[in-house]
Design a protein around this motif. Structure first.
Motif, PDB file in Angstrom:
ATOM      1  N   PRO A  50      43.956  35.539 -29.089  1.00  0.00           N
ATOM      2  CA  PRO A  50      43.947  35.257 -30.433  1.00  0.00           C
ATOM      3  C   PRO A  50      45.048  36.266 -31.218  1.00  0.00           C
ATOM      4  O   PRO A  50      45.567  35.797 -32.147  1.00  0.00           O
ATOM      5  CB  PRO A  50      42.444  35.893 -30.605  1.00  0.00           C
ATOM      6  CG  PRO A  50      41.766  35.652 -29.624  1.00  0.00           C
ATOM      7  CD  PRO A  50      42.900  35.714 -28.309  1.00  0.00           C
ATOM      8  N   ALA A  51      45.194  37.531 -30.695  1.00  0.00           N
ATOM      9  CA  ALA A  51      46.255  38.295 -31.121  1.00  0.00           C
ATOM     10  C   ALA A  51      47.591  37.762 -31.080  1.00  0.00           C
ATOM     11  O   ALA A  51      48.552  37.725 -31.862  1.00  0.00           O
ATOM     12  CB  ALA A  51      46.410  39.499 -30.586  1.00  0.00           C
ATOM     13  N   GLY A  52      47.984  36.929 -29.903  1.00  0.00           N
ATOM     14  CA  GLY A  52      49.197  36.286 -29.597  1.00  0.00           C
ATOM     15  C   GLY A  52      49.488  35.274 -30.919  1.00  0.00           C
ATOM     16  O   GLY A  52      50.556  35.097 -31.285  1.00  0.00           O
ATOM     17  N   PHE A 107      43.094  49.103 -41.061  1.00  0.00           N
ATOM     18  CA  PHE A 107      42.484  47.859 -41.197  1.00  0.00           C
ATOM     19  C   PHE A 107      41.898  47.541 -39.526  1.00  0.00           C
ATOM     20  O   PHE A 107      41.299  46.587 -39.459  1.00  0.00           O
ATOM     21  CB  PHE A 107      43.486  46.856 -41.288  1.00  0.00           C
ATOM     22  CG  PHE A 107      44.083  46.881 -42.807  1.00  0.00           C
ATOM     23  CD1 PHE A 107      43.397  46.516 -43.890  1.00  0.00           C
ATOM     24  CD2 PHE A 107      45.507  47.428 -42.977  1.00  0.00           C
ATOM     25  CE1 PHE A 107      43.872  46.710 -44.943  1.00  0.00           C
ATOM     26  CE2 PHE A 107      46.077  47.397 -44.205  1.00  0.00           C
ATOM     27  CZ  PHE A 107      45.239  47.153 -45.197  1.00  0.00           C
ATOM     28  N   GLY A 108      42.123  48.420 -38.725  1.00  0.00           N
ATOM     29  CA  GLY A 108      41.196  48.342 -37.544  1.00  0.00           C
ATOM     30  C   GLY A 108      42.055  47.783 -36.347  1.00  0.00           C
ATOM     31  O   GLY A 108      43.203  47.778 -36.580  1.00  0.00           O
ATOM     32  N   VAL A 109      41.190  47.868 -35.053  1.00  0.00           N
ATOM     33  CA  VAL A 109      42.089  47.630 -33.837  1.00  0.00           C
ATOM     34  C   VAL A 109      42.621  46.264 -33.855  1.00  0.00           C
ATOM     35  O   VAL A 109      43.613  46.174 -32.986  1.00  0.00           O
ATOM     36  CB  VAL A 109      40.956  47.976 -32.646  1.00  0.00           C
ATOM     37  CG1 VAL A 109      41.803  47.734 -31.419  1.00  0.00           C
ATOM     38  CG2 VAL A 109      40.599  49.199 -32.803  1.00  0.00           C
ATOM     39  N   ARG A 110      42.004  45.228 -34.184  1.00  0.00           N
ATOM     40  CA  ARG A 110      42.482  43.977 -34.040  1.00  0.00           C
ATOM     41  C   ARG A 110      43.690  43.802 -34.986  1.00  0.00           C
ATOM     42  O   ARG A 110      44.596  42.860 -34.357  1.00  0.00           O
ATOM     43  CB  ARG A 110      41.382  42.951 -34.578  1.00  0.00           C
ATOM     44  CG  ARG A 110      40.063  42.798 -33.658  1.00  0.00           C
ATOM     45  CD  ARG A 110      39.092  41.893 -34.346  1.00  0.00           C
ATOM     46  NE  ARG A 110      37.783  41.687 -33.207  1.00  0.00           N
ATOM     47  CZ  ARG A 110      36.806  41.060 -33.543  1.00  0.00           C
ATOM     48  NH1 ARG A 110      36.993  40.016 -34.699  1.00  0.00           N
ATOM     49  NH2 ARG A 110      35.974  40.720 -32.394  1.00  0.00           N
ATOM     50  N   ARG A 155      46.526  45.339 -33.239  1.00  0.00           N
ATOM     51  CA  ARG A 155      46.981  44.485 -31.976  1.00  0.00           C
ATOM     52  C   ARG A 155      48.011  43.316 -32.361  1.00  0.00           C
ATOM     53  O   ARG A 155      48.968  43.209 -31.706  1.00  0.00           O
ATOM     54  CB  ARG A 155      45.844  43.791 -31.357  1.00  0.00           C
ATOM     55  CG  ARG A 155      44.970  44.837 -30.389  1.00  0.00           C
ATOM     56  CD  ARG A 155      43.652  44.051 -29.795  1.00  0.00           C
ATOM     57  NE  ARG A 155      42.823  44.997 -29.095  1.00  0.00           N
ATOM     58  CZ  ARG A 155      41.694  44.574 -28.623  1.00  0.00           C
ATOM     59  NH1 ARG A 155      41.146  43.501 -29.090  1.00  0.00           N
ATOM     60  NH2 ARG A 155      40.913  45.616 -27.940  1.00  0.00           N
ATOM     61  N   VAL A 156      47.908  42.821 -33.380  1.00  0.00           N
ATOM     62  CA  VAL A 156      48.761  41.758 -34.075  1.00  0.00           C
ATOM     63  C   VAL A 156      49.761  42.368 -34.668  1.00  0.00           C
ATOM     64  O   VAL A 156      51.069  41.880 -34.139  1.00  0.00           O
ATOM     65  CB  VAL A 156      47.766  41.154 -35.194  1.00  0.00           C
ATOM     66  CG1 VAL A 156      48.919  39.910 -36.007  1.00  0.00           C
ATOM     67  CG2 VAL A 156      46.549  40.311 -34.820  1.00  0.00           C
ATOM     68  N   ARG A 157      49.759  43.599 -35.127  1.00  0.00           N
ATOM     69  CA  ARG A 157      51.027  44.326 -35.403  1.00  0.00           C
ATOM     70  C   ARG A 157      51.981  44.376 -34.320  1.00  0.00           C
ATOM     71  O   ARG A 157      53.186  44.243 -34.273  1.00  0.00           O
ATOM     72  CB  ARG A 157      50.604  45.475 -36.135  1.00  0.00           C
ATOM     73  CG  ARG A 157      51.968  46.304 -36.797  1.00  0.00           C
ATOM     74  CD  ARG A 157      51.742  47.828 -36.773  1.00  0.00           C
ATOM     75  NE  ARG A 157      51.636  48.308 -35.684  1.00  0.00           N
ATOM     76  CZ  ARG A 157      52.499  48.482 -34.709  1.00  0.00           C
ATOM     77  NH1 ARG A 157      53.848  48.054 -35.210  1.00  0.00           N
ATOM     78  NH2 ARG A 157      52.224  49.155 -33.369  1.00  0.00           N
TER      79      ARG A 157
END
Length: 225
Positions: free
Chosen positions: A124-126, A194-197, A200-202
């Motif tokens: 999902p992050a990818g 904004f959190g860990v998720r 990860r995207v950043r």
């Protein structure tokens, strides 16, 4: 590199074939029935317009369209490491088809592309990083083109007032958008709240931009020009 999803490696079952055929039928029905209602243009008018275009010119337009799609896969494969050009083309075609036909089609196209990439084994992050980076480069390309005309306008090139304002706005917006994107992507503190998720995207987007900015830009330049 990503691995194929287990479901894709497995033998295609009759139920999946039925779903694929049903989905294709629904898509065709939507295109044939819904598109004329949404656009307000009957297919007879579309066919009449196509019939008025010389065959050679129509073939050239189709070739240019295909070349543009293939060029865009350079950017898409750079934005999602491990994505092949064939799958990038499939993402582009399916996403655009859904976005152009359905109400709120943009969101539906993104959702469809997400489902496809998940089945191919991407995280999902990818996918989120892919969406952010590819759309960012698309926006930057659309700002670069009019901004390039600003020196000509300042040197005396005569343009209409509306076009002149658009060129000026693009020239102002381009560095602002680039700076804001660089701040959000390049600095963890900018999105830490904004959190860990989101982090990860950043991080994924930062890695893609750092390692593939040349391919991203080259593909977008080919696609735009």
């Amino acid at each position: 590199m990503t691995t194929l999803a287990a479901g894709e490696r497995a033998r295609i079952s009759p139920a999946r074939v039925v779903r694929y055929v049903g989905g294709a039928g629904l898509g065709i029905a939507t295109l044939v029935l819904v598109l004329p209602m949404v656009s307000g243009t009957p297919w007879s008018a579309v066919l009449a317009a196509l019939g008025s275009v010389p065959a050679r010119a129509l073939a050239l337009l189709v070739l240019l369209w295909a070349a543009g799609l293939l060029a865009h896969t350079v950017t898409l494969t750079a934005a999602l490491p491990g994505l092949t050009h064939r799958r990038a083309l499939l993402l582009s075609l399916t996403g655009s088809a859904v976005a152009n036909v359905l109400p709120l089609g943009g969101a539906a196209g993104v959702a469809l592309n997400y489902r496809m990439t998940r089945r191919w084994g991407f995280s999902p992050a990818g996918f989120a990083s892919f969406t952010v980076v590819s759309n960012l480069w698309d926006v930057l390309a659309k700002l670069v083109l009019p901004a390039l005309l600003l020196p000509l306008v300042l040197s005396g090139l005569s343009v209409g007032p509306g076009l002149g304002r658009a060129i000026t706005a693009a020239a102002i917006a381009l560095p602002l958008v680039a700076a804001l994107a660089g701040l959000l992507i390049g600095h963890p503190r900018a999105v830490a709240r904004f959190g860990v998720r989101v982090e990860r995207v950043r991080a994924a987007a930062a890695a893609v931009v750092a390692g593939a900015w040349g391919r991203l830009s080259a593909g977008m330049a080919l696609y735009t020009l």
